[in-house]
Design a protein around this motif. Structure first.
Motif, mmCIF file in Angstrom:
data_model
loop_
_atom_site.group_PDB
_atom_site.id
_atom_site.type_symbol
_atom_site.label_atom_id
_atom_site.label_comp_id
_atom_site.label_asym_id
_atom_site.label_seq_id
_atom_site.Cartn_x
_atom_site.Cartn_y
_atom_site.Cartn_z
ATOM 1 N N THR A 55 0.812 -1.234 0.000
ATOM 2 C CA THR A 55 0.000 0.000 0.000
ATOM 3 C C THR A 55 0.844 1.282 0.000
ATOM 4 O OG1 THR A 55 -0.122 -0.116 2.416
ATOM 5 C CG2 THR A 55 -1.937 -1.102 1.171
ATOM 6 N N GLU A 56 2.154 1.162 0.243
ATOM 7 C CA GLU A 56 3.003 2.352 0.281
ATOM 8 C C GLU A 56 3.892 2.423 -0.954
ATOM 9 O OE1 GLU A 56 5.249 2.462 3.892
ATOM 10 O OE2 GLU A 56 3.490 2.137 5.150
ATOM 11 N N LYS A 57 4.105 3.644 -1.447
ATOM 12 C CA LYS A 57 4.960 3.825 -2.625
ATOM 13 C C LYS A 57 6.418 3.570 -2.259
ATOM 14 C CE LYS A 57 2.277 6.795 -5.655
ATOM 15 N NZ LYS A 57 2.293 7.994 -6.506
ATOM 16 N N ILE A 58 7.142 2.999 -3.216
ATOM 17 C CA ILE A 58 8.557 2.730 -3.012
ATOM 18 C C ILE A 58 9.384 3.582 -3.976
ATOM 19 C CG2 ILE A 58 8.355 0.379 -2.113
ATOM 20 C CD1 ILE A 58 8.681 -0.677 -4.959
ATOM 21 N N HIS A 59 10.624 3.862 -3.598
ATOM 22 C CA HIS A 59 11.569 4.567 -4.473
ATOM 23 C C HIS A 59 12.622 3.565 -4.904
ATOM 24 C CE1 HIS A 59 10.875 9.030 -3.243
ATOM 25 N NE2 HIS A 59 9.743 8.358 -3.354
ATOM 26 N N VAL A 60 12.760 3.372 -6.202
ATOM 27 C CA VAL A 60 13.703 2.368 -6.722
ATOM 28 C C VAL A 60 14.426 2.929 -7.943
ATOM 29 C CG1 VAL A 60 13.962 -0.008 -7.533
ATOM 30 C CG2 VAL A 60 12.070 0.565 -6.023
ATOM 31 N N LYS A 61 15.711 2.620 -8.060
ATOM 32 C CA LYS A 61 16.454 2.961 -9.290
ATOM 33 C C LYS A 61 16.148 1.892 -10.335
ATOM 34 C CE LYS A 61 20.435 5.487 -7.437
ATOM 35 N NZ LYS A 61 19.960 6.795 -7.835
ATOM 36 N N VAL A 62 15.661 2.335 -11.492
ATOM 37 C CA VAL A 62 15.280 1.409 -12.562
ATOM 38 C C VAL A 62 16.181 1.660 -13.774
ATOM 39 C CG1 VAL A 62 13.414 0.793 -14.160
ATOM 40 C CG2 VAL A 62 12.889 1.248 -11.762
ATOM 41 N N PRO A 63 16.704 0.590 -14.407
ATOM 42 C CA PRO A 63 17.574 0.790 -15.583
ATOM 43 C C PRO A 63 16.810 1.359 -16.775
ATOM 44 C CG PRO A 63 17.171 -1.557 -15.196
ATOM 45 C CD PRO A 63 16.575 -0.823 -14.038
ATOM 46 N N LEU A 64 17.506 2.159 -17.577
ATOM 47 C CA LEU A 64 16.934 2.707 -18.809
ATOM 48 C C LEU A 64 17.439 1.882 -19.987
ATOM 49 C CD1 LEU A 64 17.556 6.516 -18.109
ATOM 50 C CD2 LEU A 64 15.458 5.231 -17.678
ATOM 51 N N HIS A 65 16.517 1.446 -20.838
ATOM 52 C CA HIS A 65 16.888 0.700 -22.043
ATOM 53 C C HIS A 65 16.664 1.607 -23.252
ATOM 54 C CE1 HIS A 65 16.527 -3.694 -20.391
ATOM 55 N NE2 HIS A 65 17.321 -2.928 -19.666
ATOM 56 N N PHE A 66 17.734 1.893 -23.981
ATOM 57 C CA PHE A 66 17.652 2.793 -25.130
ATOM 58 C C PHE A 66 17.381 1.998 -26.405
ATOM 59 C CE2 PHE A 66 20.162 4.821 -21.860
ATOM 60 C CZ PHE A 66 19.632 6.100 -21.822
ATOM 61 N N VAL A 67 16.335 2.420 -27.152
ATOM 62 C CA VAL A 67 15.967 1.707 -28.384
ATOM 63 C C VAL A 67 15.954 2.665 -29.576
ATOM 64 C CG1 VAL A 67 14.618 -0.055 -27.164
ATOM 65 C CG2 VAL A 67 13.471 2.023 -27.972
ATOM 66 N N ASN A 68 16.108 2.086 -30.752
ATOM 67 C CA ASN A 68 16.027 2.797 -32.046
ATOM 68 C C ASN A 68 17.104 3.855 -32.261
ATOM 69 O OD1 ASN A 68 13.730 1.262 -32.667
ATOM 70 N ND2 ASN A 68 12.388 2.726 -31.659
ATOM 71 N N THR A 113 21.855 6.239 -17.122
ATOM 72 C CA THR A 113 21.621 4.836 -17.484
ATOM 73 C C THR A 113 20.576 4.203 -16.571
ATOM 74 O OG1 THR A 113 23.474 4.163 -16.087
ATOM 75 C CG2 THR A 113 23.934 4.484 -18.436
ATOM 76 N N GLU A 114 20.189 4.948 -15.526
ATOM 77 C CA GLU A 114 19.126 4.510 -14.623
ATOM 78 C C GLU A 114 18.467 5.747 -14.033
ATOM 79 O OE1 GLU A 114 21.114 2.135 -11.653
ATOM 80 O OE2 GLU A 114 21.965 3.885 -10.655
ATOM 81 N N ALA A 115 17.257 5.572 -13.521
ATOM 82 C CA ALA A 115 16.549 6.723 -12.952
ATOM 83 C C ALA A 115 15.723 6.281 -11.753
ATOM 84 C CB ALA A 115 15.644 7.354 -14.005
ATOM 85 N N ASP A 116 15.623 7.167 -10.755
ATOM 86 C CA ASP A 116 14.809 6.913 -9.566
ATOM 87 C C ASP A 116 13.343 7.059 -9.905
ATOM 88 O OD1 ASP A 116 15.771 6.201 -7.020
ATOM 89 O OD2 ASP A 116 16.928 8.047 -6.922
ATOM 90 N N VAL A 117 12.532 6.030 -9.591
ATOM 91 C CA VAL A 117 11.091 6.136 -9.809
ATOM 92 C C VAL A 117 10.367 5.924 -8.492
ATOM 93 C CG1 VAL A 117 11.259 5.330 -12.204
ATOM 94 C CG2 VAL A 117 10.717 3.680 -10.392
ATOM 95 N N SER A 118 9.138 6.417 -8.455
ATOM 96 C CA SER A 118 8.277 6.229 -7.298
ATOM 97 C C SER A 118 6.990 5.572 -7.784
ATOM 98 C CB SER A 118 7.974 7.587 -6.663
ATOM 99 O OG SER A 118 6.970 7.458 -5.673
ATOM 100 N N CYS A 119 6.583 4.486 -7.106
ATOM 101 C CA CYS A 119 5.362 3.779 -7.494
ATOM 102 C C CYS A 119 5.013 2.743 -6.428
ATOM 103 C CB CYS A 119 5.534 3.093 -8.848
ATOM 104 S SG CYS A 119 6.835 1.830 -8.862
ATOM 105 N N LEU A 120 3.835 2.152 -6.565
ATOM 106 C CA LEU A 120 3.472 1.023 -5.720
ATOM 107 C C LEU A 120 4.241 -0.206 -6.213
ATOM 108 C CD1 LEU A 120 -0.409 1.497 -5.454
ATOM 109 C CD2 LEU A 120 1.264 1.890 -3.632
#
Length: 200
Positions: free
Chosen positions: A98-111, A130-137
């Motif tokens: 039920t609580e949002k988490i902060h996680v570093k997620v890798p970026l995949h570059f296409v085209n 090459t990665e970015a912090d996101v917030s989500c459930l």
């Protein structure tokens, strides 16, 4: 993709106990958060390292099977052996649904190869992030975020606000007013000099 980690509780603590565990092919660790007490754990190094090498292990909700009981966790920290390619210690954080988490997620570059700035402009793609912090459930956490470079011209830069995110996910930097550059297409120095010479 579900990654399950098998772990057992450990009672022995301290440097000496951790050293004995490592000699026995085990990795000492800890799991904390989620409104419960922190628990000391041990994991089989060989099995753990096979999973640790996958990108998804570092940016996904993992299933921790601790003494037969399963719970969702995130990898929060780890220490590597200073010389050998071995995990010396690992930390997991329990995940709330039920609580949002902060996680570093890798970026995949296409085209990148079809971008006009590369294909016809002779430009080179530079990955600024090459990665970015996101917030989500936890249920909305993506394994990676795709960055489409297909329309980029030479001299162009793509920023966070231009990247399409899955529903329920937001960039932490953007939420704080920081629209960071993610990638750019730049012309090699030689090409720029040639153009300048041709113009003269």
């Amino acid at each position: 993709m579900t990654i399950e980690i098998i772990a057992n509780s450990r009672d022995s603590k301290g440097t000496g106990a951790s050293r004995r565990l490592r000699r026995a092919g085990k990795v000492p660790g800890i799991v904390y958060g989620g409104g419960k007490d922190a628990a000391s754990i041990e994991l089989d190094h060989k099995a753990l390292f096979l999973q640790f090498r996958h990108e998804a292990f570092h940016a996904s909700i993992l299933t921790l099977n601790l003494d037969g009981k399963k719970e969702p966790v995130l990898l929060r920290d780890y220490q590597m052996h200073p010389v050998r390619t071995e995990i010396a210690h690992i930390d997991f954080q329990r995940v709330s649904t039920t609580e949002k988490i902060h996680v570093k997620v890798p970026l995949h570059f296409v085209n990148a190869d079809t971008a006009p700035g590369v294909k016809t402009g002779g430009g080179i793609v530079t990955h600024i992030l090459t990665e970015a912090d996101v917030s989500c459930l936890a249920k909305d956490l993506p394994e990676f975020i795709e960055v489409d470079l297909g329309k980029m011209e030479a001299g162009q830069t793509i920023h966070l606000h231009e990247i399409k995110l899955p529903k329920g996910v937001e960039f932490v930097k953007l939420a704080h007013g920081d629209d960071s550059a993610v990638a750019s297409v730049t012309k090699p120095r030689g090409a720029v000099a040639d153009e300048a010479a041709a113009a003269e």
